[in-house]
Design a protein around this motif. Sequence first.
Motif, PDB file in Angstrom:
ATOM      1  N   ARG A 100      26.299  46.864  35.572  1.00  0.00           N
ATOM      2  CA  ARG A 100      26.924  48.145  35.244  1.00  0.00           C
ATOM      3  C   ARG A 100      26.273  49.286  36.024  1.00  0.00           C
ATOM      4  O   ARG A 100      25.136  49.184  36.480  1.00  0.00           O
ATOM      5  CB  ARG A 100      26.855  48.383  33.737  1.00  0.00           C
ATOM      6  CG  ARG A 100      27.759  47.422  32.951  1.00  0.00           C
ATOM      7  CD  ARG A 100      27.710  47.663  31.476  1.00  0.00           C
ATOM      8  NE  ARG A 100      28.721  46.896  30.759  1.00  0.00           N
ATOM      9  CZ  ARG A 100      28.475  46.131  29.698  1.00  0.00           C
ATOM     10  NH1 ARG A 100      27.234  46.035  29.223  1.00  0.00           N
ATOM     11  NH2 ARG A 100      29.448  45.487  29.101  1.00  0.00           N
ATOM     12  N   GLU A 114      35.032  46.400  35.532  1.00  0.00           N
ATOM     13  CA  GLU A 114      35.041  46.021  34.120  1.00  0.00           C
ATOM     14  C   GLU A 114      36.256  46.607  33.409  1.00  0.00           C
ATOM     15  O   GLU A 114      36.875  45.946  32.566  1.00  0.00           O
ATOM     16  CB  GLU A 114      33.757  46.490  33.440  1.00  0.00           C
ATOM     17  CG  GLU A 114      33.611  45.980  32.019  1.00  0.00           C
ATOM     18  CD  GLU A 114      32.238  46.238  31.420  1.00  0.00           C
ATOM     19  OE1 GLU A 114      31.998  45.777  30.286  1.00  0.00           O
ATOM     20  OE2 GLU A 114      31.410  46.906  32.073  1.00  0.00           O
ATOM     21  N   TRP A 132      35.585  37.013  28.425  1.00  0.00           N
ATOM     22  CA  TRP A 132      34.919  37.140  29.716  1.00  0.00           C
ATOM     23  C   TRP A 132      34.095  35.900  30.019  1.00  0.00           C
ATOM     24  O   TRP A 132      33.384  35.376  29.153  1.00  0.00           O
ATOM     25  CB  TRP A 132      33.981  38.346  29.709  1.00  0.00           C
ATOM     26  CG  TRP A 132      34.640  39.686  29.821  1.00  0.00           C
ATOM     27  CD1 TRP A 132      35.042  40.490  28.786  1.00  0.00           C
ATOM     28  CD2 TRP A 132      34.948  40.398  31.022  1.00  0.00           C
ATOM     29  NE1 TRP A 132      35.591  41.645  29.256  1.00  0.00           N
ATOM     30  CE2 TRP A 132      35.546  41.629  30.643  1.00  0.00           C
ATOM     31  CE3 TRP A 132      34.786  40.127  32.369  1.00  0.00           C
ATOM     32  CZ2 TRP A 132      35.969  42.568  31.565  1.00  0.00           C
ATOM     33  CZ3 TRP A 132      35.209  41.065  33.299  1.00  0.00           C
ATOM     34  CH2 TRP A 132      35.786  42.260  32.907  1.00  0.00           C
ATOM     35  N   ARG A 155      28.336  40.611  31.997  1.00  0.00           N
ATOM     36  CA  ARG A 155      28.307  42.058  32.223  1.00  0.00           C
ATOM     37  C   ARG A 155      27.012  42.585  31.616  1.00  0.00           C
ATOM     38  O   ARG A 155      26.780  42.461  30.423  1.00  0.00           O
ATOM     39  CB  ARG A 155      29.523  42.723  31.564  1.00  0.00           C
ATOM     40  CG  ARG A 155      30.855  42.289  32.181  1.00  0.00           C
ATOM     41  CD  ARG A 155      32.006  42.426  31.214  1.00  0.00           C
ATOM     42  NE  ARG A 155      31.854  41.545  30.086  1.00  0.00           N
ATOM     43  CZ  ARG A 155      32.153  41.893  28.827  1.00  0.00           C
ATOM     44  NH1 ARG A 155      32.591  43.101  28.552  1.00  0.00           N
ATOM     45  NH2 ARG A 155      31.991  41.026  27.855  1.00  0.00           N
TER      46      ARG A 155
END
Length: 313
Positions: free
Chosen positions: A84, A285, A305, A309
């Motif tokens: 991220r 994302e 997913w 992440r």
Amino acid sequence: MNDTGSAPASEVDGAVSTPVPIENVRGKLTADAPLAKLVWFKAGGNADWLFEPADRGDLVDFLERLGGQLPVMALGLGSNMIIRDGGVPGVVVKLGKPFAQVETDENCVVTCGGSAHGILVSSTARDAGIAGLEFLRGIPGTVGGFVRMNGGAYGREVSDVLIDCEVILPDGECIVLPAADLEYTYRHSALPDGAVVVQARFQGTPGDPEEIGAEMDRIAEARENSQPLRTKTGGSTFKNPEGRKAWQLVDDAGCRGLKMGGAQVSEKHTNFLINTGDATSADIEGLGEEVKRRVYENSGVQLEWEIQRVGRP
């Protein structure tokens, strides 16, 4: 370096972070280290600290002195991961060449370092006449990632072949975990958070090197023909629901080629997201979440997913 042999505490999200021991580190320790270049999507923020240990002893010593006071995350090839944009707190550990060895024995056991690539493992097994590990040729990643995520492709997965793995916990403790203790399910394991896989043993069977090589070639060709390998991507985005194919659900929901910022659903394989050039991790994302929404609206299936992440939004 200060008098304590630790890097000074730093301000992170308004809180003071734990000092990081840098004295006697033989590997490379980098503060505020860019991670985008280390992941396939080529997007994302920095690690508070990136540690590339010189060897196993260096890693153990560093983590012992850290004492479990900061989160630890192992990073392999970064092929199945979104970092991220806010970066990753704590310490990211990236294993290098000292952890990439692959050895075989007369019992068809293949012993691999945590940073060994799948193609090296399968090729070494082939040369030794060991079958059963050809599928690793089709997974872009390292042994550590395979073990954690129960990596699989072309009808097989790591839980089918793993004997055990040696891991180092965030406080420096070294333990060996039999495969049964990892409680494997589809793309998931019970490996402790922050554990760094430094070695794994896989069980193969006797085979003919030419036949093994032919199967590896078949897998390589299938990947080349079906997946967007020459793009900035992260591999399979969503897990296949029971009895269904994620790509088909995405396609049926009209998401082929769908874009958000610099991110796009691949035209070639709809279970792949790609960075078209300037995507942020938030774009990637966010696109994945929009695909999930559209698939649920169209089919009633809630996709999960597969891509990890991690980090701060």
